[in-house]
Design a protein around this motif. Structure first.
Motif, PDB file in Angstrom:
ATOM      1  N   MET A  22       0.947  -1.071   0.113  1.00 38.77           N
ATOM      2  CA  MET A  22      -0.385  -0.094   0.580  1.00 38.77           C
ATOM      3  C   MET A  22       1.160   0.940  -0.066  1.00 38.77           C
ATOM      4  SD  MET A  22      -3.289   0.906   2.762  1.00 38.77           S
ATOM      5  CE  MET A  22      -1.390   1.927   4.217  1.00 38.77           C
ATOM      6  N   ALA A  23       0.483   1.524  -0.595  1.00 38.19           N
ATOM      7  CA  ALA A  23       1.095   3.490  -0.669  1.00 38.19           C
ATOM      8  C   ALA A  23       1.354   3.994   0.612  1.00 38.19           C
ATOM      9  CB  ALA A  23       1.088   4.125  -2.306  1.00 38.19           C
ATOM     10  N   LEU A  24       2.323   5.326   1.208  1.00 39.76           N
ATOM     11  CA  LEU A  24       1.566   5.986   1.630  1.00 39.76           C
ATOM     12  C   LEU A  24       0.615   7.201   1.536  1.00 39.76           C
ATOM     13  CD1 LEU A  24       2.722   7.157   4.882  1.00 39.76           C
ATOM     14  CD2 LEU A  24       4.250   8.544   3.744  1.00 39.76           C
ATOM     15  N   LEU A  25       0.780   7.638   0.522  1.00 37.28           N
ATOM     16  CA  LEU A  25       0.051   8.645  -0.134  1.00 37.28           C
ATOM     17  C   LEU A  25      -0.978   7.765  -1.117  1.00 37.28           C
ATOM     18  CD1 LEU A  25      -1.352  12.073   0.677  1.00 37.28           C
ATOM     19  CD2 LEU A  25       0.773  12.128  -1.179  1.00 37.28           C
ATOM     20  N   GLU A  26      -2.054   8.660  -1.244  1.00 34.78           N
ATOM     21  CA  GLU A  26      -2.631   8.455  -2.203  1.00 34.78           C
ATOM     22  C   GLU A  26      -3.627   9.267  -2.883  1.00 34.78           C
ATOM     23  OE1 GLU A  26      -4.750   3.660  -4.524  1.00 34.78           O
ATOM     24  OE2 GLU A  26      -3.537   3.950  -2.536  1.00 34.78           O
ATOM     25  N   ILE A  27      -3.725   9.926  -3.348  1.00 36.60           N
ATOM     26  CA  ILE A  27      -4.244  10.704  -4.185  1.00 36.60           C
ATOM     27  C   ILE A  27      -4.902  10.412  -5.294  1.00 36.60           C
ATOM     28  CG2 ILE A  27      -4.965  13.069  -5.213  1.00 36.60           C
ATOM     29  CD1 ILE A  27      -1.846  13.754  -4.038  1.00 36.60           C
ATOM     30  N   LYS A  28      -6.509  10.218  -5.336  1.00 39.05           N
ATOM     31  CA  LYS A  28      -7.859   9.935  -6.219  1.00 39.05           C
ATOM     32  C   LYS A  28      -8.319  10.713  -6.642  1.00 39.05           C
ATOM     33  CE  LYS A  28      -7.454   4.831  -3.964  1.00 39.05           C
ATOM     34  NZ  LYS A  28      -8.051   4.202  -3.572  1.00 39.05           N
ATOM     35  N   ASN A  29      -7.609  11.186  -8.134  1.00 42.39           N
ATOM     36  CA  ASN A  29      -9.542  12.236  -8.380  1.00 42.39           C
ATOM     37  C   ASN A  29      -9.035  13.423  -8.374  1.00 42.39           C
ATOM     38  OD1 ASN A  29     -10.831  12.594 -11.031  1.00 42.39           O
ATOM     39  ND2 ASN A  29     -12.830  11.023 -10.617  1.00 42.39           N
ATOM     40  N   LEU A  30      -8.358  14.148  -8.056  1.00 49.55           N
ATOM     41  CA  LEU A  30      -8.624  15.531  -6.782  1.00 49.55           C
ATOM     42  C   LEU A  30      -8.658  16.302  -7.633  1.00 49.55           C
ATOM     43  CD1 LEU A  30      -8.660  15.696  -3.502  1.00 49.55           C
ATOM     44  CD2 LEU A  30      -6.395  16.362  -4.228  1.00 49.55           C
ATOM     45  N   HIS A  31     -10.691  16.793  -7.120  1.00 44.44           N
ATOM     46  CA  HIS A  31     -10.955  18.371  -7.633  1.00 44.44           C
ATOM     47  C   HIS A  31     -10.717  18.976  -6.709  1.00 44.44           C
ATOM     48  CE1 HIS A  31     -11.989  15.521 -11.024  1.00 44.44           C
ATOM     49  NE2 HIS A  31     -12.237  16.739 -11.911  1.00 44.44           N
ATOM     50  N   VAL A  32     -10.423  20.288  -6.742  1.00 42.73           N
ATOM     51  CA  VAL A  32     -10.092  21.726  -6.014  1.00 42.73           C
ATOM     52  C   VAL A  32     -10.472  22.926  -6.175  1.00 42.73           C
ATOM     53  CG1 VAL A  32      -8.734  22.431  -3.842  1.00 42.73           C
ATOM     54  CG2 VAL A  32      -8.795  19.746  -4.536  1.00 42.73           C
ATOM     55  N   GLU A  33     -11.497  23.241  -5.599  1.00 47.79           N
ATOM     56  CA  GLU A  33     -11.245  25.071  -6.005  1.00 47.79           C
ATOM     57  C   GLU A  33     -11.008  25.781  -5.081  1.00 47.79           C
ATOM     58  OE1 GLU A  33     -15.494  25.419  -7.047  1.00 47.79           O
ATOM     59  OE2 GLU A  33     -16.038  23.551  -8.814  1.00 47.79           O
ATOM     60  N   VAL A  34     -10.489  27.734  -5.585  1.00 49.17           N
ATOM     61  CA  VAL A  34     -10.091  27.801  -4.327  1.00 49.17           C
ATOM     62  C   VAL A  34     -10.820  29.504  -5.112  1.00 49.17           C
ATOM     63  CG1 VAL A  34      -8.528  29.389  -4.047  1.00 49.17           C
ATOM     64  CG2 VAL A  34      -7.740  27.202  -4.152  1.00 49.17           C
ATOM     65  N   ASP A  35     -11.379  29.553  -4.632  1.00 50.37           N
ATOM     66  CA  ASP A  35     -12.611  30.943  -4.406  1.00 50.37           C
ATOM     67  C   ASP A  35     -13.524  31.297  -6.308  1.00 50.37           C
ATOM     68  OD1 ASP A  35     -11.554  32.727  -2.433  1.00 50.37           O
ATOM     69  OD2 ASP A  35     -10.127  33.063  -3.851  1.00 50.37           O
ATOM     70  N   GLY A  36     -14.545  30.126  -6.119  1.00 54.05           N
ATOM     71  CA  GLY A  36     -14.806  29.279  -7.341  1.00 54.05           C
ATOM     72  C   GLY A  36     -13.824  29.129  -8.718  1.00 54.05           C
ATOM     73  N   LYS A  37     -12.997  28.901  -8.282  1.00 51.58           N
ATOM     74  CA  LYS A  37     -12.095  28.586  -9.530  1.00 51.58           C
ATOM     75  C   LYS A  37     -11.181  27.502  -9.287  1.00 51.58           C
ATOM     76  CE  LYS A  37      -8.217  30.548 -11.749  1.00 51.58           C
ATOM     77  NZ  LYS A  37      -6.740  31.240 -12.345  1.00 51.58           N
ATOM     78  N   GLN A  38     -11.496  26.180 -10.105  1.00 57.96           N
ATOM     79  CA  GLN A  38     -10.814  25.108 -10.701  1.00 57.96           C
ATOM     80  C   GLN A  38      -9.269  25.139 -10.468  1.00 57.96           C
ATOM     81  OE1 GLN A  38     -13.522  22.270 -10.898  1.00 57.96           O
ATOM     82  NE2 GLN A  38     -12.422  20.478 -10.313  1.00 57.96           N
ATOM     83  N   ILE A  39      -9.292  24.326  -9.777  1.00 61.75           N
ATOM     84  CA  ILE A  39      -7.373  24.794  -9.092  1.00 61.75           C
ATOM     85  C   ILE A  39      -6.679  22.951  -9.769  1.00 61.75           C
ATOM     86  CG2 ILE A  39      -5.053  25.439  -8.416  1.00 61.75           C
ATOM     87  CD1 ILE A  39      -6.571  27.688  -8.935  1.00 61.75           C
ATOM     88  N   LEU A  40      -7.503  22.271  -9.471  1.00 62.48           N
ATOM     89  CA  LEU A  40      -7.364  20.925  -9.422  1.00 62.48           C
ATOM     90  C   LEU A  40      -8.008  20.070  -9.914  1.00 62.48           C
ATOM     91  CD1 LEU A  40      -4.800  20.230  -6.085  1.00 62.48           C
ATOM     92  CD2 LEU A  40      -4.052  20.831  -8.246  1.00 62.48           C
ATOM     93  N   ASN A  41      -7.326  19.124 -10.983  1.00 61.51           N
ATOM     94  CA  ASN A  41      -8.622  18.982 -11.830  1.00 61.51           C
ATOM     95  C   ASN A  41      -8.455  17.094 -12.052  1.00 61.51           C
ATOM     96  OD1 ASN A  41     -10.549  18.974 -13.998  1.00 61.51           O
ATOM     97  ND2 ASN A  41      -9.422  19.492 -15.540  1.00 61.51           N
TER      98      ASN A  41
END
Lengths: 440, 252
Positions: free
Chosen positions: B1-20
């Motif tokens: 198992m990986a220590l860190l696993e990021i899956k399909n992460l979407h992040v917005e800042v002030d309504g703006k999509q940054i991680l896609n």
């Protein structure tokens, strides 16, 4: 002319008039002065928000009634006073105890009194017509302030401290003002400290009361700081949660002296700490600082008037206020530099930290400068804790409440760090930590 | 198992999509470099991992040691072994560095059910690490980062990292604003912490840092997702050719 029409007295004003009429015959000494000061109070009435000096602290509204004059303390009150001021044990001061406004010699520490130091009862000095007291009382820094007038009219007891020229006190003097809270009462204390030329003294006042008790304090202290003397005065206002505390300091500082003032305030429902400081000799260095921490619906006002009439004095003023709940903190600071007080170097900073949306800070710094070769400045800021700084602490594993506490300690710490006495400095930092533990 | 696993992460800042739709796995003991042009979402990723408010995760998942990282508060993440070395470490007037370090370490130990460190043990550990990082004791007595140069602030971050012994160290543009000597001291500090039990995510715009801290893998971040992954030679390729091709690839 603006004629003010105030035909109707408030309940508190009426009670004070009745109390003065019945008590004046038995108040100690200076009957004529008391009478004229009371007249002055009656003419002006309790100060209210339309009086500029009291704009943010409307005493007429805040003081719904006046409590009866405190009775002399009974044996029970004296027993309870034994532990008063214990939080300052690390300072190892000489305890001078006043209970419900009365000086209690049997609770006070007169062991091995240093040469050149005398401590006596103000009531006895007034009753005996003591010339040294009579010639100074109300004259160290003359003021027409109404709270001071009321104090002069009603003053009961207090202490008279004299430190002879050149004497250096080895221990701080710790004046413990304890309010027993047996019955609703008002307490008027007046003290005088005369510190001779080149003398060294540290004077600590702590005011405390029984939680939940209903009382009013009007306390005043006059200090004459001789030329080349070094005086530290620290006032810690604890007091009971329901109380009203009005305090006046009148200090006149001679030439080439050092004078440090510190106000630490956490207590009472309503506090007014007013300071009238007169720099009358050249070349003095002064630090005037304070920290106030409030919560609930507390109201605390710090009012400073620093009057420079002699040149080349350096003064630093730093006041920090932490406001939680619906509390209100007031700072009024006025620096006056008279025309002949050249080379004055005065800097004043008032900073307030708001921990809740409902808290309010009012800040009024003023400079009145009549000299042309001076360095004076003031700054006032009010703000909340910085979210980015808090995140930095959270990201290092410090939980939110602890992170806030660390930031608040750092904020007030900047004022407290200026205190030279290590024991007192640590004690006040512990007071701050204790206050933080009471936050929800 | 990986220590860190990021899956399909979407992040917005002030309504703006940054991680896609970012997906990424970091293995235990691995050093992963994340490179990308300005505005590609590098710092957003760092802050989302540390738990800063104002970053809204709209979808996706992050597992840290198999646990839901996004459900944890920042201080919980730190206690579980997450550490972010800030691009711009903050100054905290009135809080001495020693007090700050002690409070942080003991808070983490308490949360993990461990004993607080005794003051002599704590002091010894701090002074030992500080000496290796050329941080003198006078600096430790001053307010956190107050009056520190850019290099001193970054060394102070590495000091905290060494003391707190995290499982995952995220270094956000640690090389920015450092001259070559300062960079070497910082890199040596990081290299001393390399262990099979500890992973690193090095976020950087330039290849320079990777000359001193050699990564196991390099990921290229562009427009909020990983555009390419490869070995350490990928960093040299980026240095030579720039990021233009990745921006164009995604734009087309």
């Amino acid at each position: 002319m603006n004629a003010e029409i105030r035909p109707i007295k408030t309940a508190a004003e009426t009670t004070l008039s009745t109390a003065f009429a019945s008590a004046k015959g038995r108040l100690p000494g200076l009957a004529a002065l008391r009478e004229s000061e009371f007249k002055r109070f009656e003419t002006a009435g309790l100060p209210h928000r339309r009086v500029e000096e009291w704009k943010y602290t409307d005493l007429r509204a805040l003081m719904r009634d006046a409590k009866p004059l405190a009775a002399p303390p009974g044996a029970d009150a004296k027993v309870r006073a034994k532990d008063a001021g214990a939080a300052l044990a690390a300072v190892e001061g000489r305890r001078i105890v006043l209970v419900d406004g009365a000086f209690v010699p049997e609770l006070s520490d007169f062991a091995g009194l240093e040469g050149g130091l005398t401590i006596r009862s103000m009531a006895e000095a007034l009753a005996a017509g003591d010339a040294a007291v009579a010639e100074r009382l109300g004259r160290i820094v003359p003021t027409d302030n109404v709270a001071v007038a009321l104090n002069t009219a009603f003053m009961g007891d207090g202490v008279v401290i004299e430190v002879a020229a050149g004497a250096a006190l080895t221990r701080p003097l710790h004046l413990v003002f304890f309010n027993s809270g047996g019955a609703p009462a008002s307490v008027f204390t007046r003290s005088l400290a005369v510190i001779g030329k080149g003398a060294r003294a540290m004077l600590i006042e702590s005011h405390e009361g029984t939680p939940g008790s209903d009382y009013q304090v009007n306390t005043a202290l006059e200090i004459e700081v001789g030329d080349e003397a070094h005086v530290d005065h620290i006032k810690i206002t604890g007091e009971g949660a329901g109380s009203l505390h009005v305090s006046s300091l009148m200090a006149a500082v001679g030439a080439h002296a050092r004078f440090n003032e510190f106000l630490f305030t956490t207590g009472a429902a309503v506090v007014r700490n007013q300071m009238f400081i007169h720099f009358k000799g050249e070349g003095t260095v002064a630090g005037i600082r304070g920290a106030t921490l409030l919560n609930g619906r507390q109201h605390a006002d710090t009012t400073l008037v620093a009057d420079h009439t002699a040149g080349a004095c350096i003064s630093r003023e730093v006041f920090k206020t932490v406001l939680d709940g619906e509390s209100r903190g007031v700072f009024q600071g006025k620096i006056i530099v008279q025309s002949h007080a050249q080379k004055t170097d005065a800097k004043m900073a008032a900073l307030a930290l708001l921990l809740s949306e409902e808290a309010e800070a009012d800040s009024k710094p003023e400079l009145e400068i009549f000299a042309d070769d001076v360095q004076c400045g003031h700054g006032a800021t009010t703000g909340a804790l910085d979210d980015d700084l808090l995140f930095y602490l959270h990201a290092r594993g410090i939980p939110p409440k602890e992170a806030e506490a660390l930031m608040i300690q750092a904020f007030v710490g900047e004022a407290i760090e200026g205190i030279e006495h290590a024991g007192l400095r640590d004690t006040l930092l512990e007071h701050v930590a204790a206050w933080l533990k009471t936050r929800r | 198992m990986a220590l860190l696993e990021i899956k399909n992460l979407h992040v917005e800042v002030d309504g703006k999509q940054i991680l896609n739709g970012l997906s990424l796995a970091v293995e235990k003991g691995q050093i992963a470099a994340i490179m990308g042009p300005n505005g590609s979402g590098k710092s957003t990723l760092a802050h989302v991992l540390a738990g800063k408010a104002d970053y809204e995760v709209t979808s996706g998942q992050v597992l840290f040691n198999g646990e839901d990282l996004l459900a944890m508060s920042p201080d919980e993440r730190a206690a579980k072994g997450m550490f972010l070395a800030f691009q711009y470490p903050l100054e905290i007037p009135g809080v001495a560095t020693m007090t700050f370090l002690r409070t942080a370490l003991n808070a983490q130990r308490k949360k993990r059910g461990e004993e607080e460190l005794s003051p002599p043990d704590f002091n010894r550990r701090v002074f030992d690490v500080a000496a290796k990082l050329e941080i003198d004791r006078d600096m430790l007595r001053r307010g956190v980062n107050v009056g520190f140069s850019g290099g001193e602030k970054k060394r102070n971050e590495v000091l905290q990292m060494a003391l707190l012994e995290p499982k995952l160290c995220v270094l956000d543009e640690t090389d920015s604003g450092l001259d070559i000597d300062a960079l070497k001291v910082v890199a040596e500090g990081v290299n001393r912490l390399r262990s099979p039990e500890r992973s690193f995510v090095l976020i950087t715009h330039y290849q320079r840092l990777l000359n001193y801290i050699i990564p196991d893998v390099v990921h290229v971040l562009s427009r909020g997702r990983i555009a390419r992954s490869g070995g350490k030679e990928l960093a040299h390729e980026l240095e030579a050719r720039g990021y233009a091709q990745y921006q164009e690839e995604l734009a087309s």
